[in-house]
Motif scaffolding. Structure first.
Motif, PDB file in Angstrom:
ATOM      1  N   PRO A 193      -4.921   4.325  -3.506  1.00 58.76           N
ATOM      2  CA  PRO A 193      -4.719   3.314  -2.470  1.00 58.76           C
ATOM      3  C   PRO A 193      -5.947   2.427  -2.220  1.00 58.76           C
ATOM      4  O   PRO A 193      -5.799   1.242  -1.916  1.00 58.76           O
TER       5      PRO A 193
ATOM      6  N   LYS B 146       0.948   4.144  -2.946  1.00 54.40           N
ATOM      7  CA  LYS B 146       0.878   5.599  -2.715  1.00 54.40           C
ATOM      8  C   LYS B 146       2.084   6.294  -3.319  1.00 54.40           C
ATOM      9  O   LYS B 146       1.959   7.354  -3.934  1.00 54.40           O
TER      10      LYS B 146
ATOM     11  N   LEU C  13       0.834  -1.208   0.000  1.00 56.62           N
ATOM     12  CA  LEU C  13       0.000   0.000   0.000  1.00 56.62           C
ATOM     13  C   LEU C  13       0.865   1.254   0.000  1.00 56.62           C
ATOM     14  O   LEU C  13       0.542   2.241  -0.681  1.00 56.62           O
ATOM     15  N   ASP C  14       1.975   1.226   0.744  1.00 52.12           N
ATOM     16  CA  ASP C  14       2.901   2.363   0.727  1.00 52.12           C
ATOM     17  C   ASP C  14       3.518   2.549  -0.660  1.00 52.12           C
ATOM     18  O   ASP C  14       3.679   3.679  -1.124  1.00 52.12           O
TER      19      ASP C  14
END
Length: 143
Positions: free
Chosen positions: A81, A75, A71-72
């Motif tokens: 996301p 982003k 998820l990081d």
């Protein structure tokens, strides 16, 4: 296989190519990151995602199989996301990665990167000059 020797070779190659390389001690499964990468490609952000994943894995030593790490990366690649979380949770690109793996298996590709032209194959990161000779050989031979 001598892991320390392999990592030393990778660091030398990365340095020669101007790429950052950390001193990671673990190898993590990249399957889910490959699925997210294919999705990122459909959104025109594949290169950005792959660069984020490369840095996370090879420089920072992060586990790119972990949901939060992915998820990081999503982003960091300027992707949505929420949509990315859905891609991860529903494994929507699993079949596409399976198809890519099957194609690679049929082509005799067992490592990345692998460069193929005609019957010639180069495995592993290669200097520009080596790749240029391969292309030139096939240009001259008309293959």
């Amino acid at each position: 296989m001598d892991v320390d020797e392999v990592m030393a070779h990778l660091r030398t190659t990365a340095s020669r190519l101007g790429l950052a390389m950390g001193r990671r001690k673990m190898t993590y499964n990249s399957r889910l990151a490959q699925e997210v990468g294919l999705w990122a490609e459909t959104r025109g952000r594949g290169h950005q995602f792959h660069m984020e994943a490369f840095k996370a894995y090879f420089v920072d030593g992060k586990n790119i199989a972990e949901r939060q790490v992915l998820l990081d990366l999503i982003k960091g690649a300027d992707l949505d996301p929420r949509e990315g979380a859905s891609i991860i949770d529903q494994r929507r690109f699993s079949a596409a990665v399976d198809a890519d793996w099957e194609l690679s298996k049929k082509a005799g590709i067992t490592a990345v990167p692998t460069f193929r032209l005609g019957l010639d194959k180069l495995v592993g990161a290669q200097p520009y000059e080596v790749l240029a000779r391969l292309v030139e050989k096939h240009r001259i031979n008309g293959r």
